[in-house]
Design an enzyme around this catalytic site. Structure first.
Site, short mmCIF file in Angstrom:
data_model
loop_
_atom_site.label_atom_id
_atom_site.label_comp_id
_atom_site.label_asym_id
_atom_site.label_seq_id
_atom_site.Cartn_x
_atom_site.Cartn_y
_atom_site.Cartn_z
N SER A 34 0.82 -1.21 0.00
CA SER A 34 0.00 0.00 0.00
C SER A 34 0.85 1.27 0.00
CB SER A 34 -0.93 -0.03 1.22
OG SER A 34 -0.17 -0.17 2.40
N THR A 35 2.08 1.22 0.48
CA THR A 35 2.95 2.40 0.44
C THR A 35 3.50 2.58 -0.98
OG1 THR A 35 3.55 1.79 2.70
CG2 THR A 35 4.76 3.61 1.71
N ASP A 84 10.79 0.22 -1.61
CA ASP A 84 9.77 -0.72 -1.15
C ASP A 84 9.36 -0.39 0.28
OD1 ASP A 84 8.04 -2.86 -1.11
OD2 ASP A 84 9.58 -4.40 -1.33
N GLY A 85 8.22 -0.88 0.68
CA GLY A 85 7.73 -0.70 2.03
C GLY A 85 8.29 -1.75 2.97
N ALA A 86 7.81 -1.75 4.20
CA ALA A 86 8.22 -2.75 5.20
C ALA A 86 7.09 -2.89 6.21
CB ALA A 86 9.50 -2.33 5.90
N LYS A 97 9.55 -8.02 6.23
CA LYS A 97 8.76 -7.79 5.02
C LYS A 97 8.02 -9.08 4.66
CE LYS A 97 10.46 -5.65 1.55
NZ LYS A 97 9.14 -5.03 1.42
N GLY A 98 7.02 -8.92 3.80
CA GLY A 98 6.31 -10.10 3.33
C GLY A 98 4.87 -10.18 3.79
N GLY A 100 2.59 -8.83 2.45
CA GLY A 100 1.85 -8.99 1.19
C GLY A 100 2.29 -10.23 0.43
N GLU A 106 10.83 -9.69 -3.64
CA GLU A 106 11.34 -8.41 -3.13
C GLU A 106 12.82 -8.54 -2.75
OE1 GLU A 106 7.22 -6.54 -1.28
OE2 GLU A 106 8.53 -7.67 0.04
C1 A5P Z 1 4.94 -7.23 0.56
O1 A5P Z 1 5.12 -8.59 0.60
C2 A5P Z 1 5.56 -6.61 1.75
O2 A5P Z 1 6.87 -6.89 1.99
C3 A5P Z 1 5.34 -5.10 1.77
O3 A5P Z 1 6.40 -4.41 1.19
C4 A5P Z 1 5.19 -4.72 3.17
O4 A5P Z 1 4.22 -5.61 3.71
C5 A5P Z 1 4.72 -3.29 3.34
O5 A5P Z 1 3.43 -3.17 2.86
P1 A5P Z 1 2.57 -1.87 3.09
O6 A5P Z 1 3.25 -0.75 2.36
O7 A5P Z 1 1.23 -2.22 2.50
O8 A5P Z 1 2.50 -1.63 4.55
#
Ligand code: A5P
Length: 217
Positions: A34-35, A84-86, A97-98, A100, A106
């Site tokens: 989502s980020t 990327d997000g975390a 991470k993960g 999603g 990633e």
């Molecule tokens: C995807 O598998 C994840 O690693 C995302 O990068 C992580 O969960 C951050 O997601 P959001 O930006 O939705 O919080």
């Protein structure tokens, strides 16, 4: 006192700040989540000449719809930047991470990048990492692998695009480095969601209306 955090605004401002780090001609790794959903329009809006690789089909589709040049990750052997997000960010730079389920792709994309920039809202900064730690497992021998990495539970989501089963390790996380070594040593574990600080160049966190940046190298 209850403090309300505008998480969406924090994600957006962190993502927009990271989009400004990208320069014309760069090879860019695009994360998932989502980020990153705020990063893609910010990046596309800059009108740069880029070659992008995506860590998931969701990002690939969204990026292409926005006009980004997203190619398969089999024609490039390195990237200039990945963003990327975390799910969790520890003070020493260890990440989880993960959430999603995209952590295997990633990790491959981020490891290929000269510079990995983490983008997040302030709720992702934690004092210490905690479970769940995402796992991608081989379907062959799944029950035996789950038993080996216990306590772990299978996640009720579709398999990864590479056929892996998504699960979570739910035991204690005392020392992320030791846990990462142990998880990686278990036969049947394709990848885990612990990302070491050595992979991270910069962390950009939205906090209220402010951007907090931290360089790790
Ligand atoms: C995807 O598998 C994840 O690693 C995302 O990068 C992580 O969960 C951050 O997601 P959001 O930006 O939705 O919080």
């Amino acid at each position: 006192m209850v403090v309300l955090v505008d998480v969406e605004r924090e994600k957006r401002i962190a993502a927009e700040a990271a989009a400004e780090l990208v320069e014309d001609g760069m090879r860019v790794g695009l994360g998932t989540g989502s980020t990153v959903a705020y990063l893609l329009p910010a990046l596309a809006g800059r009108g740069l000449d880029l070659v992008c690789v995506a860590t998931s089909s969701r990002t690939e589709e969204l990026g292409r719809d926005l006009g980004l040049n997203v190619v398969r990750f089999d024609s490039l052997d390195e990237l200039d930047i990945a963003i990327d997000g975390a799910d969790q960010i520890a003070p020493d730079g260890w990440l989880v991470k993960g959430g999603g389920a995209a952590h295997t792709r990633e990790k491959i994309v981020l490891a290929a990048a000269d510079r990995f920039v983490v983008i997040a809202d302030s709720t992702k900064a934690v004092d210490a990492l905690s479970p769940p730690i995402p796992l991608e497992l081989m379907s062959f021998g799944l029950e035996a692998t789950l038993r080996h990495v216990a306590p772990a539970r299978r996640r009720d989501v579709p398999p990864s695009p590479d056929g892996g089963v998504i699960a979570d390790y739910v035991g204690p996380v005392e020392n992320p480095a030791d846990l990462a070594v142990w998880l990686a040593s278990v036969p049947g574990v394709i990848e885990h969601g612990l990302f070491p600080p050595e992979l991270v160049a910069e962390i950009v966190v939205g906090r209220g209306a402010e951007i907090h940046r931290r360089s790790l190298r």
